[in-house]
Design a protein around this motif. Structure first.
Motif, PDB file in Angstrom:
ATOM      1  N   TYR A   1       0.872  -1.224   0.080  1.00  0.00           N
ATOM      2  CA  TYR A   1       0.119   0.039  -0.236  1.00  0.00           C
ATOM      3  C   TYR A   1       0.788   1.333   0.020  1.00  0.00           C
ATOM      4  O   TYR A   1       0.465   2.248  -0.706  1.00  0.00           O
ATOM      5  N   ILE A   2       1.754   1.375   0.850  1.00  0.00           N
ATOM      6  CA  ILE A   2       2.518   2.330   0.942  1.00  0.00           C
ATOM      7  C   ILE A   2       3.645   2.581  -0.464  1.00  0.00           C
ATOM      8  O   ILE A   2       3.819   3.793  -0.928  1.00  0.00           O
ATOM      9  N   PHE A   3       3.880   1.470  -1.161  1.00  0.00           N
ATOM     10  CA  PHE A   3       4.453   1.641  -2.314  1.00  0.00           C
ATOM     11  C   PHE A   3       3.604   2.385  -3.462  1.00  0.00           C
ATOM     12  O   PHE A   3       4.018   2.987  -4.280  1.00  0.00           O
ATOM     13  N   CYS A   4       2.462   1.887  -3.759  1.00  0.00           N
ATOM     14  CA  CYS A   4       1.311   2.360  -4.454  1.00  0.00           C
ATOM     15  C   CYS A   4       1.484   3.953  -4.424  1.00  0.00           C
ATOM     16  O   CYS A   4       1.085   4.593  -5.531  1.00  0.00           O
ATOM     17  N   PHE A   5       1.284   4.433  -3.156  1.00  0.00           N
ATOM     18  CA  PHE A   5       1.304   5.908  -3.159  1.00  0.00           C
ATOM     19  C   PHE A   5       2.642   6.646  -2.846  1.00  0.00           C
ATOM     20  O   PHE A   5       2.625   7.674  -3.485  1.00  0.00           O
ATOM     21  N   ARG A   6       3.683   6.031  -2.439  1.00  0.00           N
ATOM     22  CA  ARG A   6       4.980   6.861  -2.265  1.00  0.00           C
ATOM     23  C   ARG A   6       5.924   6.311  -3.157  1.00  0.00           C
ATOM     24  O   ARG A   6       7.155   6.410  -2.586  1.00  0.00           O
ATOM     25  N   TRP A   7       5.800   5.750  -4.242  1.00  0.00           N
ATOM     26  CA  TRP A   7       7.006   4.978  -4.905  1.00  0.00           C
ATOM     27  C   TRP A   7       8.115   5.914  -5.321  1.00  0.00           C
ATOM     28  O   TRP A   7       9.089   5.635  -5.197  1.00  0.00           O
ATOM     29  N   ARG A   8       7.743   7.274  -5.567  1.00  0.00           N
ATOM     30  CA  ARG A   8       8.722   8.207  -5.652  1.00  0.00           C
ATOM     31  C   ARG A   8       9.595   8.494  -4.816  1.00  0.00           C
ATOM     32  O   ARG A   8      10.781   8.970  -4.907  1.00  0.00           O
TER      33      ARG A   8
ATOM     34  N   GLU B   1       4.789  15.162 -10.458  1.00  0.00           N
ATOM     35  CA  GLU B   1       4.058  14.263 -11.045  1.00  0.00           C
ATOM     36  C   GLU B   1       3.650  14.407 -12.477  1.00  0.00           C
ATOM     37  O   GLU B   1       3.689  13.268 -13.173  1.00  0.00           O
ATOM     38  N   ASP B   2       3.306  15.556 -12.782  1.00  0.00           N
ATOM     39  CA  ASP B   2       3.104  15.676 -14.126  1.00  0.00           C
ATOM     40  C   ASP B   2       4.399  15.848 -15.017  1.00  0.00           C
ATOM     41  O   ASP B   2       4.231  15.822 -16.140  1.00  0.00           O
ATOM     42  N   GLU B   3       5.547  15.688 -14.748  1.00  0.00           N
ATOM     43  CA  GLU B   3       6.672  15.633 -15.346  1.00  0.00           C
ATOM     44  C   GLU B   3       7.386  14.392 -15.495  1.00  0.00           C
ATOM     45  O   GLU B   3       8.378  14.106 -15.622  1.00  0.00           O
ATOM     46  N   LEU B   4       6.813  13.282 -15.107  1.00  0.00           N
ATOM     47  CA  LEU B   4       7.173  11.906 -14.979  1.00  0.00           C
ATOM     48  C   LEU B   4       7.485  11.573 -16.429  1.00  0.00           C
ATOM     49  O   LEU B   4       6.785  11.314 -17.589  1.00  0.00           O
ATOM     50  N   PRO B   5       8.845  11.141 -16.699  1.00  0.00           N
ATOM     51  CA  PRO B   5       9.318  10.821 -18.098  1.00  0.00           C
ATOM     52  C   PRO B   5       8.844   9.227 -18.355  1.00  0.00           C
ATOM     53  O   PRO B   5       8.321   8.653 -17.510  1.00  0.00           O
ATOM     54  N   SER B   6       8.831   9.078 -19.564  1.00  0.00           N
ATOM     55  CA  SER B   6       8.140   7.744 -20.059  1.00  0.00           C
ATOM     56  C   SER B   6       8.849   6.673 -19.453  1.00  0.00           C
ATOM     57  O   SER B   6      10.265   6.538 -19.528  1.00  0.00           O
TER      58      SER B   6
ATOM     59  N   TYR C   1      -4.329  16.099   3.159  1.00  0.00           N
ATOM     60  CA  TYR C   1      -4.508  14.667   2.703  1.00  0.00           C
ATOM     61  C   TYR C   1      -4.026  14.642   1.274  1.00  0.00           C
ATOM     62  O   TYR C   1      -4.270  15.455   0.528  1.00  0.00           O
ATOM     63  N   ARG C   2      -3.407  13.376   0.909  1.00  0.00           N
ATOM     64  CA  ARG C   2      -3.050  13.139  -0.326  1.00  0.00           C
ATOM     65  C   ARG C   2      -3.662  12.226  -1.046  1.00  0.00           C
ATOM     66  O   ARG C   2      -4.290  11.011  -0.671  1.00  0.00           O
ATOM     67  N   GLU C   3      -4.350  12.816  -2.210  1.00  0.00           N
ATOM     68  CA  GLU C   3      -5.449  12.020  -2.978  1.00  0.00           C
ATOM     69  C   GLU C   3      -4.571  11.080  -3.829  1.00  0.00           C
ATOM     70  O   GLU C   3      -3.402  11.235  -4.318  1.00  0.00           O
ATOM     71  N   TRP C   4      -5.342  10.097  -4.129  1.00  0.00           N
ATOM     72  CA  TRP C   4      -4.862   9.207  -5.328  1.00  0.00           C
ATOM     73  C   TRP C   4      -4.898   9.841  -6.755  1.00  0.00           C
ATOM     74  O   TRP C   4      -5.810  10.272  -7.255  1.00  0.00           O
ATOM     75  N   THR C   5      -3.480  10.044  -7.020  1.00  0.00           N
ATOM     76  CA  THR C   5      -3.340  10.690  -8.546  1.00  0.00           C
ATOM     77  C   THR C   5      -3.100   9.549  -9.535  1.00  0.00           C
ATOM     78  O   THR C   5      -3.099  10.182 -10.656  1.00  0.00           O
ATOM     79  N   GLY C   6      -2.508   8.434  -9.317  1.00  0.00           N
ATOM     80  CA  GLY C   6      -2.583   7.529 -10.417  1.00  0.00           C
ATOM     81  C   GLY C   6      -1.031   7.900 -10.908  1.00  0.00           C
ATOM     82  O   GLY C   6      -0.212   8.562 -10.539  1.00  0.00           O
TER      83      GLY C   6
ATOM     84  N   LEU D   1       0.562   5.065 -17.287  1.00  0.00           N
ATOM     85  CA  LEU D   1      -0.160   3.806 -16.625  1.00  0.00           C
ATOM     86  C   LEU D   1      -1.598   3.920 -16.815  1.00  0.00           C
ATOM     87  O   LEU D   1      -2.370   3.088 -17.482  1.00  0.00           O
ATOM     88  N   ASP D   2      -2.189   5.037 -16.469  1.00  0.00           N
ATOM     89  CA  ASP D   2      -3.358   5.159 -16.435  1.00  0.00           C
ATOM     90  C   ASP D   2      -4.351   5.526 -17.717  1.00  0.00           C
ATOM     91  O   ASP D   2      -5.211   4.998 -17.921  1.00  0.00           O
ATOM     92  N   GLU D   3      -3.136   6.031 -18.446  1.00  0.00           N
ATOM     93  CA  GLU D   3      -3.783   6.240 -19.832  1.00  0.00           C
ATOM     94  C   GLU D   3      -3.853   4.927 -20.667  1.00  0.00           C
ATOM     95  O   GLU D   3      -4.615   4.772 -21.406  1.00  0.00           O
ATOM     96  N   GLU D   4      -2.687   4.245 -20.458  1.00  0.00           N
ATOM     97  CA  GLU D   4      -2.785   2.690 -20.867  1.00  0.00           C
ATOM     98  C   GLU D   4      -4.223   1.905 -20.433  1.00  0.00           C
ATOM     99  O   GLU D   4      -4.734   1.334 -21.359  1.00  0.00           O
TER     100      GLU D   4
END
Length: 654
Positions: A477-484, A496-501, A614-619, A623-626
């Motif tokens: 669970y922690i990895f899914c939210f805080r992997w960065r 988050e919006d500058e994540l390279p491919s 509060y940290r919302e789930w941002t995806g 990955l979400d586009e796929e």
């Protein structure tokens, strides 16, 4: 004649009359010749003869009359005593009310004879306490306050009765609000203010009354089925008591939290039986509470505005309406507590006081943590712990220590791990350093448990290794939210919006991240088979997309594994043939519960307090586009299939 010369013969002495007899004509009353005879008294017909009313009596006369009535009461004559008690007894419609002056005189008389109000006068004291004294003039309230003070000082046996009467007058429907047409209507907010003033005065006189007061406050707390207004008014007045009775602050706040969490659990139990879209509608249709607390206090309507129900409503609609009311009730109480704790945090702390966060920590350990599936109450802790890095460190350490403590019950350890993971994942002010430290703590504990358990492990077994699986699920669970926060290298500071491919650049991870995942996921304990399927699926997608670990082949293998083969005999009788449905249900019961305490908070009024915390789930970009593209492609295939099926049907019909 010289003094001392005896009288001569010529001197005539006048005989002296006896002082015991007088001439009849000199007397106004004839002396009877015989003691057995009585005077005949005649009255002037012009003189009016009547009994003196109470309002005509002087305070001294009434005081003496009350004293004699109490004395005669002890001797067995209750006539005068009952007359005194009738002064405080509510009159019937056809009776005349006791005048304020008479009531004041009798109360003054009781005040001066308070030492005679022993246990035998309980009914008289109760009648006086039940009178609407708080709804009268300021002068009379002051006099009655002095009576109460003298009463509890001289006769301590009445202290619980006095405190109980005062507590009843800080409820939503105070009994002391005067309904007399001859008296001015006193607002309920003023009734509450007067009651608090008297309670404070009595606590100063009798400090030991605090424990008695706390018991009464606990017993008087509204039931969870009572109206929202009843809860708001009583909670407001409880919080007000903490202002002048700081020794009761922690106990009162704990009391409110205990009752709040009961409402919270009831709401969650009711919502579980509703569809997801109905659950969202319940929260959206919660009526807005009035922001002005004084308007709520003075409202003469004792029930909620929407308490009227339509008799023609079906059972589901009535149930939904009841849930909506409970959600609104919980929302208002939480907002009041957020406001109260916020004021405590900003106020200077005296040496004798306990900080608000320390109170919350205590409530977490004794109330919140042992309570399964609490949904909203814990957000008080979530918000105020994040006000300080030191508080964050303490809370994280508290949860980690509890989850690793083998002396604690398994359910408590699992709950602590869930709180730890949820707080670290959702807390906006939880630093990257804290996230990494928590990962290292859990990884070290998991490595130890794998080393101890794997030699004798036959396969995934939730009953034997429940704590282990809970910690693994916390890591996922922690990895899914805080992997960065687990990355290292040039990508570490990317937004988050500058994540390279992922296909354009390989990511670098901190030492131990991949090793921890490999060690546990592919161990004989097989945690991915036991952890919640929803979390396992999301982790597999993210881990594969980020090239951290590939687990899809293990998930396919796990589909052929039945957990019941490793958990002992089935709960079903061998005489009953196992069906596909029973097998599926039994398999679902062998998975961990997907419960994380700090899931999204949607209460309309109080949610403002956690904005920014509060940290919302941002995806994950890419990955979400796929996933969306795959979903659209699947929808198109279904539509094409429907068209082909329809065409084939038409041709066959032809």
């Amino acid at each position: 004649m010289p003094v001392g010369t005896p009288p001569t013969a010529t001197t005539k002495l006048r005989p002296r009359k006896s002082t015991l007899s007088r001439k009849r004509e000199d007397d106004d009353i004839l002396v009877p010749s015989s003691p057995s005879k009585r005077f005949k008294v005649s009255f002037d017909s012009d003189v009016e003869v009547r009994l003196v009313e109470d309002w005509e009596k002087t305070p001294t006369v009434i005081q003496e009359g009350v004293r004699r009535a109490l004395l005669k009461r002890s001797a067995g004559d209750s006539t005068g005593y009952d007359q005194v008690k009738a002064v405080y007894t509510p009159v019937k419609d056809d009776q005349e009310e006791t005048s304020p002056a008479t009531l004041r005189n009798y109360t003054f008389a009781l005040l001066n004879n308070v030492s005679m109000l022993n246990k035998g006068c309980t009914d008289l004291v109760h009648a006086a306490l039940a009178s609407d004294w708080l709804g009268r003039s300021e002068g009379y309230v002051h006099l009655f306050t002095q009576f109460l003070a003298n009463l509890v000082s001289a006769q301590t046996l009445y202290l619980p009765d006095v405190l109980r009467m005062l507590v009843e007058n800080i409820t939503a429907a105070p009994p002391s609000q005067s309904q007399s047409e001859d008296l001015a209507d006193v607002p309920r907010s003023q009734i509450y203010q007067r009651a608090h003033k008297v309670i404070q005065y009595l606590l100063q006189i009798v400090p030991s009354a605090c424990r008695i007061l706390l018991t009464i406050l606990t017993n008087t707390f509204p039931h969870q089925t009572d109206s929202r207004r009843a809860h708001i008014v009583y909670t407001h007045n409880l919080l007000r008591i903490t202002g002048y009775a700081p020794v009761l602050q922690a106990d009162i706040l704990t009391l409110i939290t205990e009752r709040l969490i009961k409402i919270d659990l009831q709401v969650q139990e009711d919502l579980e039986d509703l569809a997801e879209e109905v659950e969202e509608g319940v929260v959206q249709h919660v009526p807005r509470a009035r922001s002005d607390i004084n308007s709520v206090l003075d409202d003469a309507q004792d029930s909620d505005d929407d308490s009227e129900t339509d008799e023609e409503m079906d059972e589901d609609t009535l149930r939904t309406q009841a849930i909506t009311k409970n959600v609104g009730k919980m929302d208002c109480i939480l907002d009041m507590l957020f406001t109260y704790y916020d004021q405590m945090v900003s106020a200077p702390l005296h040496s004798s006081q306990v900080s608000s966060v320390e109170i919350l920590f205590s409530q977490f350990q004794t109330i919140i943590l042992p309570t399964h599936r609490s949904r909203h109450t814990q957000f008080l802790l979530f918000h105020f712990v994040q006000q300080s890095p030191a508080h964050i460190d303490v809370f994280v350490g508290m949860c980690a220590q509890t989850s690793f403590d083998k002396k604690r019950p398994a359910m408590v350890r699992q709950a602590a791990a869930a709180y730890l993971a949820s707080f670290v994942a959702r807390g906006m002010h939880v630093s990257s350093d804290i996230v990494r430290e928590v990962w290292d703590y859990i990884s070290t504990e998991l490595k130890k448990q794998v080393r101890e358990s794997e030699p004798g492990c036959r396969g995934p077994d939730l009953q034997r290794y429940s704590t282990y699986y809970t910690l693994v699920q916390a890591l996922l669970y922690i990895f899914c939210f805080r992997w960065r926060d687990f990355e290292s290298g040039p990508d570490e500071d990317y937004e988050e919006d500058e994540l390279p491919s992922i296909y354009g650049e390989e990511r670098h991870w901190r030492p131990g991240i991949k090793e921890t995942l490999q060690l546990n996921i592919f161990s004989r304990l097989n945690p991915l088979k036991v952890c919640s399927p929803g979390i396992v699926t999301e982790f597999a997608r993210i881990a594969h997309h980020l090239h951290v670990i590939y687990v899809y082949h293990l998930l396919e293998t796990n589909k052929r594994i039945r957990l019941s083969n490793y958990n002992g005999p089935s709960n079903y009788s061998q005489l009953n043939r196992e069906t596909a449905l029973t097998a599926k249900r039994e398999e679902e019961n062998q998975h961990l519960d997907e419960y994380f305490p700090f899931d999204p908070y949607h209460l309309p009024k109080s949610k403002r307090w956690i904005e920014g915390d509060y940290r919302e789930w941002t995806g994950i970009p890419g990955l979400d586009e796929e996933k969306a593209a795959e979903s659209d492609s699947l929808d198109e295939e279904v539509e094409d299939s429907d068209v082909e099926d329809g065409t084939g049907t038409e041709e066959s019909n032809e």
